[in-house]
Design an enzyme around this catalytic site. Structure first.
Site, PDB file in Angstrom:
ATOM      1  N   ARG A  17      -4.896  -2.625  -7.065  1.00 46.19           N
ATOM      2  CA  ARG A  17      -5.667  -3.116  -5.928  1.00 46.19           C
ATOM      3  C   ARG A  17      -7.137  -2.676  -6.003  1.00 46.19           C
ATOM      4  NH1 ARG A  17      -8.550  -3.839  -2.240  1.00 46.19           N
ATOM      5  NH2 ARG A  17      -8.074  -4.088  -0.033  1.00 46.19           N
ATOM      6  N   ARG A  66       0.774  -1.242   0.000  1.00 41.68           N
ATOM      7  CA  ARG A  66       0.000   0.000   0.000  1.00 41.68           C
ATOM      8  C   ARG A  66       0.805   1.291   0.000  1.00 41.68           C
ATOM      9  NH1 ARG A  66      -3.858  -1.971   4.711  1.00 41.68           N
ATOM     10  NH2 ARG A  66      -1.748  -2.473   5.379  1.00 41.68           N
TER      11      ARG A  66
HETATM   12  O1  CP3 Z   1       6.089  -9.021   1.192  1.00 41.39           O
HETATM   13  C1  CP3 Z   1       5.387  -8.892   0.155  1.00 41.39           C
HETATM   14  O2  CP3 Z   1       5.390  -7.868  -0.540  1.00 41.39           O
HETATM   15  C2  CP3 Z   1       4.553 -10.067  -0.306  1.00 41.39           C
HETATM   16  C3  CP3 Z   1       3.187 -10.071   0.095  1.00 41.39           C
HETATM   17  C4  CP3 Z   1       2.777 -10.366   1.529  1.00 41.39           C
HETATM   18  C5  CP3 Z   1       1.552  -9.897   2.074  1.00 41.39           C
HETATM   19  N1  CP3 Z   1       1.386 -10.438   3.311  1.00 41.39           N
HETATM   20  C6  CP3 Z   1       0.612  -9.004   1.378  1.00 41.39           C
HETATM   21  C7  CP3 Z   1      -0.438  -8.306   2.133  1.00 41.39           C
HETATM   22  C8  CP3 Z   1       3.384 -11.160   2.525  1.00 41.39           C
HETATM   23  C9  CP3 Z   1       4.731 -11.861   2.492  1.00 41.39           C
HETATM   24  C10 CP3 Z   1       2.481 -11.197   3.633  1.00 41.39           C
HETATM   25  C11 CP3 Z   1       2.737 -11.972   4.864  1.00 41.39           C
HETATM   26  C12 CP3 Z   1       1.840 -11.823   6.011  1.00 41.39           C
HETATM   27  N2  CP3 Z   1       0.490 -11.654   6.035  1.00 41.39           N
HETATM   28  C13 CP3 Z   1       2.271 -11.929   7.349  1.00 41.39           C
HETATM   29  C14 CP3 Z   1       3.682 -12.223   7.792  1.00 41.39           C
HETATM   30  C15 CP3 Z   1       4.541 -11.035   7.745  1.00 41.39           C
HETATM   31  C16 CP3 Z   1       4.275 -10.042   8.850  1.00 41.39           C
HETATM   32  O3  CP3 Z   1       3.858  -8.930   8.521  1.00 41.39           O
HETATM   33  O4  CP3 Z   1       4.507 -10.405  10.016  1.00 41.39           O
HETATM   34  C17 CP3 Z   1       1.143 -11.767   8.177  1.00 41.39           C
HETATM   35  C18 CP3 Z   1       1.122 -11.791   9.701  1.00 41.39           C
HETATM   36  C19 CP3 Z   1       0.014 -11.608   7.332  1.00 41.39           C
HETATM   37  C20 CP3 Z   1      -1.404 -11.464   7.740  1.00 41.39           C
HETATM   38  C21 CP3 Z   1      -2.022 -10.230   7.266  1.00 41.39           C
HETATM   39  N3  CP3 Z   1      -2.245  -9.900   5.924  1.00 41.39           N
HETATM   40  C22 CP3 Z   1      -2.561  -9.182   8.042  1.00 41.39           C
HETATM   41  C23 CP3 Z   1      -2.518  -9.127   9.554  1.00 41.39           C
HETATM   42  C24 CP3 Z   1      -3.091  -8.248   7.150  1.00 41.39           C
HETATM   43  C25 CP3 Z   1      -3.890  -7.020   7.502  1.00 41.39           C
HETATM   44  C26 CP3 Z   1      -3.052  -5.919   7.991  1.00 41.39           C
HETATM   45  C27 CP3 Z   1      -2.606  -5.097   6.836  1.00 41.39           C
HETATM   46  O5  CP3 Z   1      -1.395  -4.796   6.738  1.00 41.39           O
HETATM   47  O6  CP3 Z   1      -3.480  -4.719   6.057  1.00 41.39           O
HETATM   48  C28 CP3 Z   1      -2.836  -8.689   5.833  1.00 41.39           C
HETATM   49  C29 CP3 Z   1      -3.195  -8.004   4.559  1.00 41.39           C
HETATM   50  C30 CP3 Z   1      -2.139  -7.843   3.522  1.00 41.39           C
HETATM   51  N4  CP3 Z   1      -1.213  -8.781   3.172  1.00 41.39           N
HETATM   52  C31 CP3 Z   1      -1.965  -6.704   2.690  1.00 41.39           C
HETATM   53  C32 CP3 Z   1      -0.908  -6.995   1.811  1.00 41.39           C
HETATM   54  C33 CP3 Z   1      -0.357  -6.120   0.695  1.00 41.39           C
HETATM   55  C34 CP3 Z   1      -2.826  -5.461   2.689  1.00 41.39           C
HETATM   56  C35 CP3 Z   1      -4.046  -5.744   1.874  1.00 41.39           C
HETATM   57  C36 CP3 Z   1      -4.641  -4.539   1.207  1.00 41.39           C
HETATM   58  O7  CP3 Z   1      -4.217  -4.187   0.091  1.00 41.39           O
HETATM   59  O8  CP3 Z   1      -5.584  -3.983   1.763  1.00 41.39           O
END
Ligand code: CP3
Length: 343
Positions: free
Chosen positions: A36, A27
């Site tokens: 997105r 984002r």
């Molecule tokens: O690193 C990268 O660019 C690859 C993509 C990636 C995403 N999530 C995309 C994402 C990776 C490797 C993850 C891993 C992930 N997801 C983890 C482990 C890494 C960490 O941060 O500890 C965890 C715990 C998650 C679970 C998760 N996904 C949460 C808690 C959330 C919501 C919070 C948030 O940041 O919005 C997500 C959503 C998410 N995953 C988004 C993205 C780009 C945001 C979605 C959006 O566009 O609204």
């Protein structure tokens, strides 16, 4: 072909320190928002052409040395039989939460090759489109971290239900972890077969555990995944136990080639504690990207210096880049890492 990242993972000599950034597709990039807004986050994960497009964005925009598959650690929980939704402003919601024997018994261990075809298709597209410009990293959540989402039904502050199950119903906890581990192991192996050139295991909540609980309830499942992967593939494996400085010696027993470090520890301390059994990845505070240029250069220089004794070093942030970060600052950091580490 830029294989600097893969070399650093293996502890081989490199001309400069490679860098990629956790959550580098996301984002903080206006280009990501453009793609997105065409659908939900899960739609994006499930549309290979678009998922590949946002995966490549940071490679072109920032000049990082590796691409990471655009997906989410929670995606493989869906085919196990859990309903997954990303709620705007709230984060992930998994329903119903898995808290008793009936719920654990109901979970399936599907054929992961068949269950997530869109992931493997995204990987195949990416290998074609990247054309070896940079290597592609696949990933999965570590079993403990995935279990917290299943048991809590989403993100959590204290992991009350997870630890309650660990302490009061350990056999049930282990039965659940067993299923998650079987799926994750096959899921990662399938990503490598599809073309992923390195694999990262994200243990985002490992730091919530006492060392004895990490050793009993989290680490053995990571070890099992890595030893199963070793029989199938020789791609480098990175284990990132977030907030895990106190768990470092244990994490070094995971079998991973590389340990990811958050910013709460100096890399030279980590090297002193586990030596050259592993390479390290990290570890700048994501918000340090806000430092003015001279201070940012000094911060990056200090981390590079601290990593000099490491078997290998891949520069990264200590956790994911935050949505309000100016992309120019991330670009500057990539350039500084390359310039300051050139040998
Ligand atoms: O690193 C990268 O660019 C690859 C993509 C990636 C995403 N999530 C995309 C994402 C990776 C490797 C993850 C891993 C992930 N997801 C983890 C482990 C890494 C960490 O941060 O500890 C965890 C715990 C998650 C679970 C998760 N996904 C949460 C808690 C959330 C919501 C919070 C948030 O940041 O919005 C997500 C959503 C998410 N995953 C988004 C993205 C780009 C945001 C979605 C959006 O566009 O609204």
């Amino acid at each position: 072909m830029n294989d600097t990242f893969l070399k650093a993972c293996r502890g081989e000599p490199v001309a400069y320190t490679p860098i990629w950034i956790m959550r580098q597709a996301g984002r903080y990039l206006p280009e990501y928002h453009e793609v997105r807004k065409l659908g939900t986050f899960l739609d994006l994960c499930k549309t290979p052409e678009r998922a590949a497009e946002v995966t490549i964005q940071p490679v072109d925009i920032l000049g990082v040395d590796a691409a990471i598959l655009f997906s989410d650690i929670l995606v493989p929980l869906e085919p196990m039989g859990v309903d997954l939704e990303f709620v705007e402003g709230k984060g992930p919601v998994l329903s119903p939460p898995v808290r008793d024997k009936a719920a654990v018994d109901r979970l399936s261990v599907p054929d992961m090759e068949e269950a997530l075809p869109y992931v493997y298709e995204t990987i195949r597209i990416l290998r074609r489109e990247l054309a070896d410009k940079v290597p592609l990293i696949g990933f999965a959540g570590a079993p403990f971290t995935l279990a917290t989402y299943m048991i809590e039904g989403g993100s959590s502050r204290n992991f009350w239900n997870t630890k309650k199950m660990m302490y009061q119903a350990p056999a049930l906890y282990h039965a659940l972890l067993d299923k998650i581990t079987a799926c994750t192991s096959r899921y990662l192996a399938a990503q490598a077969r599809a073309g992923a050139q390195a694999l990262q295991i994200f243990d985002s909540w490992a730091g919530a555990l006492a060392p004895c609980d990490f050793a009993a309830f989290a680490l053995p499942y990571v070890q099992r995944i890595i030893s199963e992967l070793r029989q199938e593939t020789d791609v480098p494996i990175i284990y990132f136990a977030n907030n895990g400085a106190t768990l470092l010696e244990l994490a070094a027993d995971s079998g991973a080639d590389v340990l990811g470090l958050d910013w709460r520890i100096n890399i030279d301390d980590a090297v002193r504690r586990v030596g050259d059994r592993v390479a390290f990845q990290g570890n700048m505070d994501p918000i340090a990207l806000l430092l003015p240029e001279n201070d940012l250069a000094a911060r990056i220089g200090r981390i590079l210096e601290q990593a000099k004794g490491a078997k290998g070093h891949i520069f990264n942030l200590g956790h994911g880049i935050l949505p309000d970060t100016p992309p120019e600052q991330a670009r500057l950091a990539v350039e500084l890492v390359h310039r300051l580490s050139s040998r």
